[in-house]
Each structure stands twice: as C-alpha cells, then as structure tokens.
Design an enzyme around this catalytic site. Structure first.
Site, mmCIF file in Angstrom:
data_model
loop_
_atom_site.group_PDB
_atom_site.id
_atom_site.type_symbol
_atom_site.label_atom_id
_atom_site.label_comp_id
_atom_site.label_asym_id
_atom_site.label_seq_id
_atom_site.Cartn_x
_atom_site.Cartn_y
_atom_site.Cartn_z
ATOM 1 N NE ARG A 200 8.610 13.522 1.014
ATOM 2 C CZ ARG A 200 8.962 13.500 2.276
ATOM 3 N NH1 ARG A 200 9.443 14.581 2.847
ATOM 4 N NH2 ARG A 200 8.814 12.422 3.008
ATOM 5 N NE ARG B 168 6.452 4.050 0.638
ATOM 6 C CZ ARG B 168 5.125 3.930 0.669
ATOM 7 N NH1 ARG B 168 4.505 3.305 -0.311
ATOM 8 N NH2 ARG B 168 4.433 4.430 1.654
ATOM 9 C CD GLN C 24 11.749 3.005 1.984
ATOM 10 O OE1 GLN C 24 11.049 3.078 2.977
ATOM 11 N NE2 GLN C 24 11.818 3.938 1.071
ATOM 12 N N GLY D 174 11.494 9.855 2.820
ATOM 13 C CA GLY D 174 11.195 10.723 1.683
ATOM 14 C C GLY D 174 11.717 10.206 0.355
ATOM 15 C CD GLU D 175 13.800 4.882 -1.978
ATOM 16 O OE1 GLU D 175 14.263 4.314 -2.997
ATOM 17 O OE2 GLU D 175 13.733 4.340 -0.863
#
Length: 176
Positions: A103, A58, A56, A100-101
């Site tokens: 998390r 990020r 992704q 939510g990677e």
C-alpha cells in the site's frame, strides 16, 4: 499524536496445532487486533517521507496478476482503503513501517504525499510478529470467487469490454 494501545487481555490457552498457532499468546494478546487496534477509526494521515521502510520477510511485492501499478490506479480512484501500521522510532525519520508495504509503495506511485496510518507503540518483537502474521494470514480470493464476481459484473454490465473497463484489466486476465 500516537495513542497508547489498549490494555492487552490475558493470553488464552490454545491447542498448538500448527507452527503459527499461539502467535497471539506469544505476544500476550488475545488476538492480533488488540495490538494493531485496526478499528477503522484510529488512524492519522502521515507524511510518507516520514516513514522508514526496513527489509522484511516479503521480498516480492507484485506479480503478473497483482501489480503495484494496478494498486496505485485503485488508490488514485478510491484512496487508500486500509490504513498501514507504523510505529514511532528515534532518529531523523520518526516512524517505521510495520505492515502495508504494498500500500505504501502504491500510494507513492499514485502521487500521494500522505497515507492513513495506525500508529502503535511496539517492541521490535511485536512489530516483527505483526508483520509476519499479516503476510502469512492473508487469504487471496480463489479463481472461482473471482470468476463469480466477474460473471455478476458481466450480467449487470452486459459486455466484456465494460467489465474490462470497470476492473482495468485485460481481456486475457478476465478470460482466465
């Protein structure tokens, strides 16, 4: 079982001021909440091994002040407080992570086999837009806000060691 997203309201005209204004309009939704449906009640526990993670925007998931180990410690103590967002995909791994990677990584570090997840039917474009929006719309606490909270804790707990223990942070972090 995955629930279908609620009908999307008609796009609202908005003045285009910044590069990301109108993102919701682009998705034919009144707001991103209508796509993510994050009501706090609409989630399932999903086996972590059944969630594919693709690259992704990020690339950096932690720094000196926001380590994944600290998040994993918090998950061990309090659980996952906000569900991740996933979407069903064809193939041997039934889901793909949308948001939510951090998390998800921390839950794995904390030893969890399952994680609360909101399951949404999303196109590739919708998934990418939600993922991007979640990352750019995030607003971290300011140093003043953190300092005010730590001061309240110091006033209530009486000493710096208790504040350090409560937040599982070093004296240097607290002092900063």
């Amino acid at each position: 079982a995955a629930k279908k997203p609620a009908a999307k309201p008609a796009a609202k005209p908005a003045a285009k001021v910044g590069a990301f204004d109108g993102l919701a309009d682009m998705l034919n939704a009144g707001d991103l909440g209508s796509l993510t449906g994050d009501s706090g009640q609409d989630f399932s526990l999903i086996v972590i091994a059944e969630i594919a993670v693709k690259p992704q925007v990020r690339e950096i998931f932690e720094d000196a002040e926001n380590s994944l180990e600290d998040l994993a410690d918090s998950i061990r103590e309090h659980g996952v407080l906000q569900a991740i967002i996933i979407r069903p995909i064809p193939g041997p791994i039934p889901f793909e992570l949308v948001a939510g990677e951090r998390r998800l990584r921390a839950a794995t570090m904390a030893g969890l086999d399952q994680i609360p997840a909101i399951v949404r039917e999303l196109t590739d474009e919708e998934a990418e837009a939600i993922q991007f929006a979640e990352n750019i719309q995030r607003k971290n606490l300011t140093q003043i806000e953190i300092g005010n909270r730590l001061q309240r804790d110091l006033d209530n707990l009486g000493n710096i060691e208790a504040v350090m223990a409560k937040h599982k942070k070093s004296r240097a972090w607290i002092s900063k």
